[in-house]
Design a protein around this motif. Structure first.
Motif, PDB file in Angstrom:
ATOM      1  N   LEU A 180       0.807  -1.223   0.000  1.00  0.00           N
ATOM      2  CA  LEU A 180       0.000   0.000   0.000  1.00  0.00           C
ATOM      3  C   LEU A 180       0.837   1.268   0.000  1.00  0.00           C
ATOM      4  O   LEU A 180       0.271   2.371  -0.046  1.00  0.00           O
ATOM      5  CB  LEU A 180      -0.929  -0.003   1.221  1.00  0.00           C
ATOM      6  CG  LEU A 180      -1.924  -1.181   1.292  1.00  0.00           C
ATOM      7  CD1 LEU A 180      -2.776  -1.070   2.545  1.00  0.00           C
ATOM      8  CD2 LEU A 180      -2.809  -1.205   0.051  1.00  0.00           C
ATOM      9  N   ASN A 181       2.139   1.151   0.054  1.00  0.00           N
ATOM     10  CA  ASN A 181       3.000   2.332   0.087  1.00  0.00           C
ATOM     11  C   ASN A 181       3.591   2.656  -1.287  1.00  0.00           C
ATOM     12  O   ASN A 181       4.689   3.200  -1.400  1.00  0.00           O
ATOM     13  CB  ASN A 181       4.143   2.122   1.102  1.00  0.00           C
ATOM     14  CG  ASN A 181       3.623   1.970   2.517  1.00  0.00           C
ATOM     15  OD1 ASN A 181       2.631   2.606   2.873  1.00  0.00           O
ATOM     16  ND2 ASN A 181       4.277   1.124   3.308  1.00  0.00           N
ATOM     17  N   THR A 182       2.876   2.302  -2.347  1.00  0.00           N
ATOM     18  CA  THR A 182       3.359   2.573  -3.699  1.00  0.00           C
ATOM     19  C   THR A 182       3.228   4.058  -4.013  1.00  0.00           C
ATOM     20  O   THR A 182       2.168   4.660  -3.805  1.00  0.00           O
ATOM     21  CB  THR A 182       2.563   1.750  -4.718  1.00  0.00           C
ATOM     22  OG1 THR A 182       2.665   0.366  -4.381  1.00  0.00           O
ATOM     23  CG2 THR A 182       3.084   1.968  -6.122  1.00  0.00           C
ATOM     24  N   GLN A 183       4.288   4.654  -4.543  1.00  0.00           N
ATOM     25  CA  GLN A 183       4.286   6.073  -4.872  1.00  0.00           C
ATOM     26  C   GLN A 183       3.830   6.254  -6.321  1.00  0.00           C
ATOM     27  O   GLN A 183       4.368   5.651  -7.234  1.00  0.00           O
ATOM     28  CB  GLN A 183       5.688   6.666  -4.678  1.00  0.00           C
ATOM     29  CG  GLN A 183       5.733   8.185  -4.843  1.00  0.00           C
ATOM     30  CD  GLN A 183       7.121   8.733  -4.583  1.00  0.00           C
ATOM     31  OE1 GLN A 183       8.079   7.978  -4.467  1.00  0.00           O
ATOM     32  NE2 GLN A 183       7.229  10.051  -4.491  1.00  0.00           N
ATOM     33  N   ILE A 184       2.817   7.114  -6.522  1.00  0.00           N
ATOM     34  CA  ILE A 184       2.250   7.375  -7.841  1.00  0.00           C
ATOM     35  C   ILE A 184       2.373   8.862  -8.127  1.00  0.00           C
ATOM     36  O   ILE A 184       1.801   9.696  -7.409  1.00  0.00           O
ATOM     37  CB  ILE A 184       0.783   6.935  -7.910  1.00  0.00           C
ATOM     38  CG1 ILE A 184       0.667   5.421  -7.677  1.00  0.00           C
ATOM     39  CG2 ILE A 184       0.177   7.311  -9.249  1.00  0.00           C
ATOM     40  CD1 ILE A 184      -0.751   4.914  -7.647  1.00  0.00           C
ATOM     41  N   LEU A 185       3.127   9.198  -9.194  1.00  0.00           N
ATOM     42  CA  LEU A 185       3.352  10.601  -9.540  1.00  0.00           C
ATOM     43  C   LEU A 185       2.941  10.948 -10.966  1.00  0.00           C
ATOM     44  O   LEU A 185       2.847  12.132 -11.295  1.00  0.00           O
ATOM     45  CB  LEU A 185       4.844  10.948  -9.358  1.00  0.00           C
ATOM     46  CG  LEU A 185       5.403  10.776  -7.938  1.00  0.00           C
ATOM     47  CD1 LEU A 185       6.893  11.067  -7.923  1.00  0.00           C
ATOM     48  CD2 LEU A 185       4.657  11.675  -6.943  1.00  0.00           C
ATOM     49  N   SER A 186       2.729   9.954 -11.811  1.00  0.00           N
ATOM     50  CA  SER A 186       2.410  10.230 -13.216  1.00  0.00           C
ATOM     51  C   SER A 186       1.441   9.174 -13.731  1.00  0.00           C
ATOM     52  O   SER A 186       1.078   8.219 -13.017  1.00  0.00           O
ATOM     53  CB  SER A 186       3.680  10.251 -14.064  1.00  0.00           C
ATOM     54  OG  SER A 186       4.308   8.985 -14.028  1.00  0.00           O
ATOM     55  N   VAL A 187       1.014   9.366 -14.991  1.00  0.00           N
ATOM     56  CA  VAL A 187       0.110   8.394 -15.615  1.00  0.00           C
ATOM     57  C   VAL A 187       0.800   7.046 -15.782  1.00  0.00           C
ATOM     58  O   VAL A 187       0.183   5.984 -15.620  1.00  0.00           O
ATOM     59  CB  VAL A 187      -0.371   8.938 -16.977  1.00  0.00           C
ATOM     60  CG1 VAL A 187      -1.267   7.923 -17.670  1.00  0.00           C
ATOM     61  CG2 VAL A 187      -1.110  10.255 -16.800  1.00  0.00           C
ATOM     62  N   GLU A 188       2.100   7.061 -16.113  1.00  0.00           N
ATOM     63  CA  GLU A 188       2.831   5.799 -16.253  1.00  0.00           C
ATOM     64  C   GLU A 188       2.876   5.042 -14.941  1.00  0.00           C
ATOM     65  O   GLU A 188       2.798   3.800 -14.924  1.00  0.00           O
ATOM     66  CB  GLU A 188       4.257   6.082 -16.750  1.00  0.00           C
ATOM     67  CG  GLU A 188       4.346   6.509 -18.212  1.00  0.00           C
ATOM     68  CD  GLU A 188       3.931   7.963 -18.409  1.00  0.00           C
ATOM     69  OE1 GLU A 188       3.765   8.651 -17.383  1.00  0.00           O
ATOM     70  OE2 GLU A 188       3.777   8.389 -19.572  1.00  0.00           O
ATOM     71  N   ASP A 189       2.975   5.770 -13.811  1.00  0.00           N
ATOM     72  CA  ASP A 189       2.967   5.098 -12.511  1.00  0.00           C
ATOM     73  C   ASP A 189       1.620   4.434 -12.240  1.00  0.00           C
ATOM     74  O   ASP A 189       1.560   3.353 -11.637  1.00  0.00           O
ATOM     75  CB  ASP A 189       3.291   6.100 -11.402  1.00  0.00           C
ATOM     76  CG  ASP A 189       4.716   6.621 -11.509  1.00  0.00           C
ATOM     77  OD1 ASP A 189       5.517   5.963 -12.185  1.00  0.00           O
ATOM     78  OD2 ASP A 189       4.997   7.692 -10.938  1.00  0.00           O
TER      79      ASP A 189
END
Length: 365
Positions: A180-189
């Protein structure tokens, strides 16, 4: 037949005569074209998707008691004798057959004939093969042709919860895999996180399902493309996902433009591979005589092979029957000439059967 889709073209009278049928596997990517059920023609056709492109597969039956001419076969690409040649030459179609008879009449006075064959166009000769089948006992000898290319398959729907799955184990496996600690910063993420979640769900399902039921999807053989084509394929895949998510018509236009570019690049890549093969083909041993092999396969037609009659006045159908007929003929034709007397024949036989004296006898002392 279970597991197959049947496309029939029955005779319009409904009686057990004539007719044509095409059977296709349920997981084969194809679609039905049309069916002809007239009194003089029965035809069933489907279109199959393959890496070579779409291939039209049709089965046609035309009764021999109806006169045929070229005009009737301009759309069917089928005929017999001279009319067959006149119909196929303008459209550059070819006949695929074994050259041997396929119809053996029950009347022994009638001569076997070749009335079963395949007609093809736009398919390389190198990927086609034809052989006879001897399992049936009718007066027709079935022909089986093979197109050596991988057909497009309809992917099977995967089920996560299979019969006998351990639901509690599935939940425990999924809880241990999810981060649950996945970092999402862009559409690719976002795309990468979604794909990771799907992989984790399938991995948990595989661990919770019985070993004899769950089977992982088989991976296809990797293909080698040029860097430009690899980039276009990745861009096409990403645009497709973006259009499904946003339904933006601008993205759809860009996607179609990239798809056309990919199609053209594939054609160029295939053409370059063919040119390279032709440039490297020589007539000597350095390329294993590739030039002669290519030229021998170009529009090669089967040579006619005449029927053989057995000693019991029936026709030979299988290779074993033909071999037996030739053996009997040679046995009757080649016999020893008995020109010598009986006494001389016995004398020669005694000499041949006598033991050989290899060493010279020792002289007495």
């Amino acid at each position: 037949m279970e597991g197959y889709v049947c496309y029939r073209a029955d005779h319009p009278t409904g009686r057990a005569r004539g007719g044509a049928v095409v059977l296709a596997k349920q997981d084969l990517a194809h679609y039905h074209l049309h069916t002809v059920t007239s009194s003089d023609t029965q035809l069933a056709a489907i279109m199959v998707e393959t890496p070579l492109g779409e291939i039209l597969v049709a089965a046609a039956y035309l009764p021999p008691n109806i006169p045929w001419n070229r005009a009737e076969f301009d759309s069917l690409a089928d005929s017999r004798g001279t009319a067959l040649h006149e119909a196929l030459t303008p459209c550059s179609a070819q006949v695929l057959a074994t050259g041997r008879p396929t119809h053996f009449p029950y009347n022994r006075q009638s001569t076997p004939s070749c009335i079963d064959f395949f007609i093809f166009k736009g398919i390389p000769n190198s990927v086609l093969s034809v052989r006879e089948e001897y399992d049936l006992s009718s007066d027709h000898l079935p022909l089986l042709t093979t197109i050596n290319t991988a057909a497009q398959r309809i992917p099977k729907k995967r089920r996560l919860v299979l019969p006998g799955s351990n639901i509690q184990r599935f939940k425990a496996e999924l809880n241990s895999l999810i981060n649950l600690n996945t970092q999402i910063l862009s559409v690719e993420d976002v795309d990468a996180a979604v794909q990771t979640l799907l992989d984790q769900v399938h991995a948990a399902a595989a661990n919770a399902a019985p070993a004899h039921i769950y089977s992982a999807p088989t991976s296809q053989r990797p293909r080698t493309f040029s860097p430009i084509l690899e980039g276009l394929l990745a861009l096409k895949k990403r645009l497709r996902r973006e259009y499904v998510r946003t339904q933006d018509p601008t993205i759809d236009r860009i996607y179609r433009r990239i798809a056309n570019r990919v199609r053209k690049e594939l054609i160029i890549s295939k053409r370059n591979a063919t040119d390279t093969m032709l440039e490297e083909a020589t007539a000597d041993e350095s390329s294993k005589f590739a030039l002669w092999k290519l030229s021998s396969r170009y529009k090669r037609q089967a040579a006619p092979k005449f029927p053989v009659r057995l000693p019991d006045d029936t026709w030979a159908r299988s290779p074993m029957d033909r071999a037996e007929a030739f053996a009997c003929n040679l046995e009757e034709r080649f016999k020893p000439f008995e020109t010598a007397s009986h006494a001389r024949i016995q004398r020669v036989a005694q000499i041949l059967e006598a033991p050989l004296q290899i060493n010279r006898q020792k002289e007495p002392m």
